[in-house]
Design an enzyme around this catalytic site. Structure first.
Site, PDB file in Angstrom:
ATOM      1  N   ASN A   1       0.848  -1.184   0.000  1.00 47.87           N
ATOM      2  CA  ASN A   1       0.000   0.000   0.000  1.00 47.87           C
ATOM      3  C   ASN A   1       0.895   1.251   0.000  1.00 47.87           C
ATOM      4  O   ASN A   1       1.603   1.524   0.972  1.00 47.87           O
ATOM      5  CB  ASN A   1      -0.888  -0.063   1.257  1.00 47.87           C
TER       6      ASN A   1
ATOM      7  N   ASP B   1      -1.126  -4.076  10.156  1.00 49.55           N
ATOM      8  CA  ASP B   1      -2.480  -4.391   9.717  1.00 49.55           C
ATOM      9  C   ASP B   1      -3.382  -3.377  10.386  1.00 49.55           C
ATOM     10  O   ASP B   1      -3.316  -3.174  11.601  1.00 49.55           O
ATOM     11  CB  ASP B   1      -2.902  -5.815  10.067  1.00 49.55           C
TER      12      ASP B   1
HETATM   13  P1  IMP Z   1      -4.438  -3.745   5.202  1.00 49.58           P
HETATM   14  O1  IMP Z   1      -3.419  -3.447   4.145  1.00 49.58           O
HETATM   15  O2  IMP Z   1      -5.059  -5.074   5.111  1.00 49.58           O
HETATM   16  O3  IMP Z   1      -3.917  -3.441   6.581  1.00 49.58           O
HETATM   17  O4  IMP Z   1      -5.635  -2.759   4.871  1.00 49.58           O
HETATM   18  C1  IMP Z   1      -5.871  -1.644   5.578  1.00 49.58           C
HETATM   19  C2  IMP Z   1      -6.999  -0.872   4.910  1.00 49.58           C
HETATM   20  O5  IMP Z   1      -7.580  -0.056   5.932  1.00 49.58           O
HETATM   21  C3  IMP Z   1      -6.461   0.070   3.840  1.00 49.58           C
HETATM   22  O6  IMP Z   1      -6.593  -0.466   2.560  1.00 49.58           O
HETATM   23  C4  IMP Z   1      -7.373   1.280   4.010  1.00 49.58           C
HETATM   24  O7  IMP Z   1      -8.564   1.068   3.291  1.00 49.58           O
HETATM   25  C5  IMP Z   1      -7.698   1.250   5.502  1.00 49.58           C
HETATM   26  N1  IMP Z   1      -6.751   2.101   6.242  1.00 49.58           N
HETATM   27  C6  IMP Z   1      -5.734   1.727   7.081  1.00 49.58           C
HETATM   28  N2  IMP Z   1      -5.081   2.798   7.558  1.00 49.58           N
HETATM   29  C7  IMP Z   1      -5.670   3.869   7.007  1.00 49.58           C
HETATM   30  C8  IMP Z   1      -5.437   5.262   7.106  1.00 49.58           C
HETATM   31  O8  IMP Z   1      -4.508   5.760   7.774  1.00 49.58           O
HETATM   32  N3  IMP Z   1      -6.265   6.045   6.405  1.00 49.58           N
HETATM   33  C9  IMP Z   1      -7.293   5.555   5.646  1.00 49.58           C
HETATM   34  N4  IMP Z   1      -7.549   4.279   5.495  1.00 49.58           N
HETATM   35  C10 IMP Z   1      -6.749   3.420   6.178  1.00 49.58           C
END
Ligand code: IMP
Length: 192
Positions: free
Chosen positions: A10, A67
């Protein structure tokens, strides 16, 4: 220079980690493109551990995994660990969440972030969690950030994360809250 692999693809998250880690003389690498890690855990911490262990083993370097996600009170904590899987793009995820919340007066929500550092021999070196409380607004506001930032107003600020500068978001964010708890261990791991 010592290396730390950030176990994420990301771009928004990697950018934030680069800022948070800028005081440490570490070479920051992103997750290898061809490695996919299945997020099969039931909590943010379990998923952070899975990602850190898998990326660390694969890259043979120390890895830091995050996460994180958005937990909405009126939706019993959804999207939670399914935040990135809630729909196919940031735009669609936001639209779905606003639709799911139509008519709800309780807009309370929080971002949660679990961080884990693992070593290539499968050791968990540190695990921490951070949080940021706020409200889901009715319409997206602001241009900065990523993910759900345009609809998350940080408690007591009247600003969404997207209306804040990177620095303002950094001061308040769940990732910084978790990162601050991680710093003492990070210093020990890399002998800073
Ligand atoms: P992960 O990569 O599975 O941890 O997905 C986390 C998801 O949560 C991301 O794709 C975002 O949609 C959301 N997310 C996590 N942190 C943030 C943030 O700081 N701002 C906005 N969305 C977030």
């Amino acid at each position: 220079m010592k290396t730390l692999v950030v176990a994420s693809k990301n771009k928004g998250k990697i950018k934030e980690f680069k800022r948070l880690l800028s005081d440490f003389s570490l070479l920051i690498k992103g997750q290898p493109e061809n490695l996919e890690v299945k997020e099969t855990g039931n909590t943010f911490s379990e998923n952070a551990r899975l990602k850190a262990l898998s990326v660390s083993r694969y890259s043979n370097e120390i890895a830091l995994a995050d996460d994180s996600g958005l937990c909405v009170e009126s939706l019993d904590g959804a999207p939670g660990i399914f935040s990135s899987r809630y729909a196919n793009s940031d735009f669609e995820r936001i639209s779905r969440l606003l639709k799911d919340l139509e008519g709800c007066s309780n807009r309370r929500a929080f971002f949660s972030c679990a961080l884990c550092i693992a070593s290539p021999i499968g050791e968990i070196l540190v695990e921490v969690e951070g949080r940021c409380d706020g409200l889901i607004v009715n319409k997206p506001r602001g241009k900065n950030g990523f993910g759900y930032d345009p609809i998350f107003e940080v408690l007591g600020t009247q600003l969404t994360f997207s209306e804040m500068s990177s620095y303002q978001k950094e001061v308040k964010s769940h990732r910084t809250d978790a990162f601050n708890k991680l710093v003492p261990e990070l210093k020990k791991i890399f002998n800073f």
